[in-house]
Design a protein around this motif. Sequence first.
Motif, PDB file in Angstrom:
ATOM      1  N   CYS A  95       0.831  -1.213   0.000  1.00 29.38           N
ATOM      2  CA  CYS A  95       0.000   0.000   0.000  1.00 29.38           C
ATOM      3  C   CYS A  95       0.861   1.256   0.000  1.00 29.38           C
ATOM      4  N   GLU A  96       1.948   1.233   0.770  1.00 35.15           N
ATOM      5  CA  GLU A  96       2.818   2.405   0.853  1.00 35.15           C
ATOM      6  C   GLU A  96       3.542   2.663  -0.471  1.00 35.15           C
ATOM      7  N   VAL A  97       4.036   1.606  -1.086  1.00 35.27           N
ATOM      8  CA  VAL A  97       4.840   1.754  -2.302  1.00 35.27           C
ATOM      9  C   VAL A  97       3.970   2.038  -3.516  1.00 35.27           C
ATOM     10  N   SER A  98       2.714   1.628  -3.484  1.00 35.50           N
ATOM     11  CA  SER A  98       1.842   1.813  -4.650  1.00 35.50           C
ATOM     12  C   SER A  98       1.606   3.292  -4.968  1.00 35.50           C
ATOM     13  N   VAL A  99       1.695   4.155  -3.957  1.00 36.19           N
ATOM     14  CA  VAL A  99       1.449   5.589  -4.190  1.00 36.19           C
ATOM     15  C   VAL A  99       2.504   6.212  -5.105  1.00 36.19           C
ATOM     16  N   PRO A 100       3.809   6.134  -4.778  1.00 40.66           N
ATOM     17  CA  PRO A 100       4.793   6.735  -5.701  1.00 40.66           C
ATOM     18  C   PRO A 100       4.832   6.060  -7.065  1.00 40.66           C
ATOM     19  N   ILE A 101       4.519   4.763  -7.106  1.00 42.52           N
ATOM     20  CA  ILE A 101       4.508   4.066  -8.397  1.00 42.52           C
ATOM     21  C   ILE A 101       3.400   4.614  -9.292  1.00 42.52           C
ATOM     22  N   SER A 102       2.217   4.799  -8.734  1.00 41.08           N
ATOM     23  CA  SER A 102       1.090   5.319  -9.520  1.00 41.08           C
ATOM     24  C   SER A 102       1.344   6.755  -9.957  1.00 41.08           C
ATOM     25  N   LEU A 103       2.001   7.545  -9.116  1.00 45.66           N
ATOM     26  CA  LEU A 103       2.330   8.925  -9.486  1.00 45.66           C
ATOM     27  C   LEU A 103       3.404   8.951 -10.578  1.00 45.66           C
ATOM     28  N   SER A 104       4.391   8.061 -10.467  1.00 44.48           N
ATOM     29  CA  SER A 104       5.466   8.010 -11.470  1.00 44.48           C
ATOM     30  C   SER A 104       4.948   7.546 -12.825  1.00 44.48           C
ATOM     31  N   ALA A 105       3.939   6.698 -12.814  1.00 50.01           N
ATOM     32  CA  ALA A 105       3.386   6.191 -14.074  1.00 50.01           C
ATOM     33  C   ALA A 105       2.757   7.311 -14.908  1.00 50.01           C
ATOM     34  N   LYS A 106       2.337   8.378 -14.232  1.00 51.41           N
ATOM     35  CA  LYS A 106       1.697   9.484 -14.935  1.00 51.41           C
ATOM     36  C   LYS A 106       2.683  10.584 -15.334  1.00 51.41           C
ATOM     37  N   LYS A 107       3.917  10.511 -14.824  1.00 45.89           N
ATOM     38  CA  LYS A 107       4.887  11.563 -15.102  1.00 45.89           C
ATOM     39  C   LYS A 107       5.618  11.304 -16.417  1.00 45.89           C
ATOM     40  N   GLU A 108       5.969  12.387 -17.081  1.00 50.64           N
ATOM     41  CA  GLU A 108       6.705  12.290 -18.341  1.00 50.64           C
ATOM     42  C   GLU A 108       8.185  12.059 -18.065  1.00 50.64           C
ATOM     43  N   ILE A 109       8.815  11.197 -18.848  1.00 53.69           N
ATOM     44  CA  ILE A 109      10.235  10.943 -18.683  1.00 53.69           C
ATOM     45  C   ILE A 109      11.006  11.490 -19.884  1.00 53.69           C
ATOM     46  N   CYS A 110      12.166  12.077 -19.586  1.00 50.22           N
ATOM     47  CA  CYS A 110      13.005  12.663 -20.631  1.00 50.22           C
ATOM     48  C   CYS A 110      14.330  11.927 -20.791  1.00 50.22           C
ATOM     49  N   LYS A 111      14.663  11.097 -19.823  1.00 48.70           N
ATOM     50  CA  LYS A 111      15.890  10.304 -19.902  1.00 48.70           C
ATOM     51  C   LYS A 111      15.512   8.836 -20.064  1.00 48.70           C
ATOM     52  N   PHE A 112      16.277   8.142 -20.888  1.00 47.89           N
ATOM     53  CA  PHE A 112      15.950   6.752 -21.182  1.00 47.89           C
ATOM     54  C   PHE A 112      17.106   5.805 -20.867  1.00 47.89           C
ATOM     55  N   HIS A 113      18.090   6.309 -20.136  1.00 51.73           N
ATOM     56  CA  HIS A 113      19.227   5.501 -19.707  1.00 51.73           C
ATOM     57  C   HIS A 113      19.289   5.515 -18.182  1.00 51.73           C
ATOM     58  N   LEU A 114      19.216   4.344 -17.595  1.00 50.72           N
ATOM     59  CA  LEU A 114      19.227   4.205 -16.147  1.00 50.72           C
ATOM     60  C   LEU A 114      20.616   3.781 -15.693  1.00 50.72           C
ATOM     61  N   LYS A 115      21.195   4.536 -14.764  1.00 47.11           N
ATOM     62  CA  LYS A 115      22.536   4.213 -14.279  1.00 47.11           C
ATOM     63  C   LYS A 115      22.461   3.083 -13.258  1.00 47.11           C
ATOM     64  N   GLY A 116      22.243   1.895 -13.754  1.00 48.15           N
ATOM     65  CA  GLY A 116      22.142   0.738 -12.887  1.00 48.15           C
ATOM     66  C   GLY A 116      21.809  -0.488 -13.702  1.00 48.15           C
ATOM     67  N   ILE A 117      21.542  -1.588 -13.001  1.00 44.80           N
ATOM     68  CA  ILE A 117      21.176  -2.836 -13.674  1.00 44.80           C
ATOM     69  C   ILE A 117      19.785  -3.297 -13.252  1.00 44.80           C
ATOM     70  N   LEU A 118      19.144  -2.528 -12.363  1.00 48.09           N
ATOM     71  CA  LEU A 118      17.802  -2.851 -11.888  1.00 48.09           C
ATOM     72  C   LEU A 118      17.001  -1.573 -11.748  1.00 48.09           C
ATOM     73  N   CYS A 119      15.700  -1.711 -11.734  1.00 49.57           N
ATOM     74  CA  CYS A 119      14.823  -0.563 -11.514  1.00 49.57           C
ATOM     75  C   CYS A 119      14.524  -0.420 -10.025  1.00 49.57           C
ATOM     76  N   ASN A 120      15.070   0.641  -9.428  1.00 52.36           N
ATOM     77  CA  ASN A 120      14.778   0.951  -8.031  1.00 52.36           C
ATOM     78  C   ASN A 120      14.505   2.449  -7.937  1.00 52.36           C
ATOM     79  N   SER A 121      14.869   3.079  -6.840  1.00 55.69           N
ATOM     80  CA  SER A 121      14.543   4.493  -6.667  1.00 55.69           C
ATOM     81  C   SER A 121      15.241   5.409  -7.660  1.00 55.69           C
ATOM     82  N   THR A 122      16.269   4.913  -8.352  1.00 55.54           N
ATOM     83  CA  THR A 122      16.952   5.728  -9.359  1.00 55.54           C
ATOM     84  C   THR A 122      16.046   6.051 -10.551  1.00 55.54           C
ATOM     85  N   VAL A 123      14.900   5.380 -10.638  1.00 55.36           N
ATOM     86  CA  VAL A 123      13.927   5.681 -11.706  1.00 55.36           C
ATOM     87  C   VAL A 123      13.468   7.134 -11.618  1.00 55.36           C
TER      88      VAL A 123
END
Length: 305
Positions: A152-180
């Motif tokens: 329940c706690e984590v679903s809030v930032p995930i749902s907000l991030s899903a609606k935000k526009e992204i301008c960078k397409f390279h992630l400095k890592g090998i997994l998707c975590n808070s660096t998204v």
Amino acid sequence: MDNRLNVTYITFDGHVEVHIYRYLYFVIMFTVYMLIISSNFTVVSIIVIHKSLHEPMYIFIAALLINSVLFSTVNYPKLLIDFLSEKQIISYSACLFQWFSYYCLVGSEFFLLSVMAYDRYVSICNPLQYSTIMRKNTVRMFLIFAWILPACEVSVPISLSAKKEICKFHLKGILCNSTVLKLHCVSSRLLHIYGLVVFVSAALLPVLFILFTYTRILVISYRCRGVRRKAAQTCLPHLLVLINFSCLTAYDVLLGRLEVDFPKIVHLIMTLQVTTYHSLFNPIIYGLKMRGIYEHLKRLFCKRV
């Protein structure tokens, strides 16, 4: 972005010489993944099979080990695919799902460690009331909340991030975590504040609660010699797991918030430790340090030999 399918892809930019060492990486990580699954489920199977271990303490240990396997399963299959792929990419929606699962299971880990600390506190400091407090329904409630509350706690930032526009397409890592969060075109103060609130409620407060309960246990065990051995046998493994997991989590959270440019190889090694070390560490600690589990493990492997 694939315009034909209207799918946005993110490229992982944290791999080191993957085109040269891809098969070595794959063999090592596949072996580690198999070790994680086999070691954790061996201990869980022992707890499930033997009725003498059907106590709250061992049930919580089994839940913790299952959580470790789920955490590895969120990360390892994707890593193994990336090692054998020419391009290390992931769709943005899949990246958000991995981010969601990653931190749900991290939050569940802290919650389970808190419950285990409370269980030891009641057992050692209030032994006469233990059976009354730690009933089967209470244990079930703790286990359900351990996975529902973080989700329940984590679903809030995930749902907000899903609606935000992204301008960078390279992630400095090998997994998707808070660096998204660094992919967004505009940094959201709301997301950062909420993330801090989640960190305090899901990680910092549980750690403080655990330290408080173990301090109380140490005080009681110091006064009563009869409980010192019991406290050492059951509390030491939990403290070792807590210290290990807290250090790795602190690195992971700070990495997403601080603008620190780590060398790629250092970041790769630390990320692999977050996904590997803890999941292998848990079954070893509980298998060797918890006497009830260790005795059954010894009988199992002695019979095979």
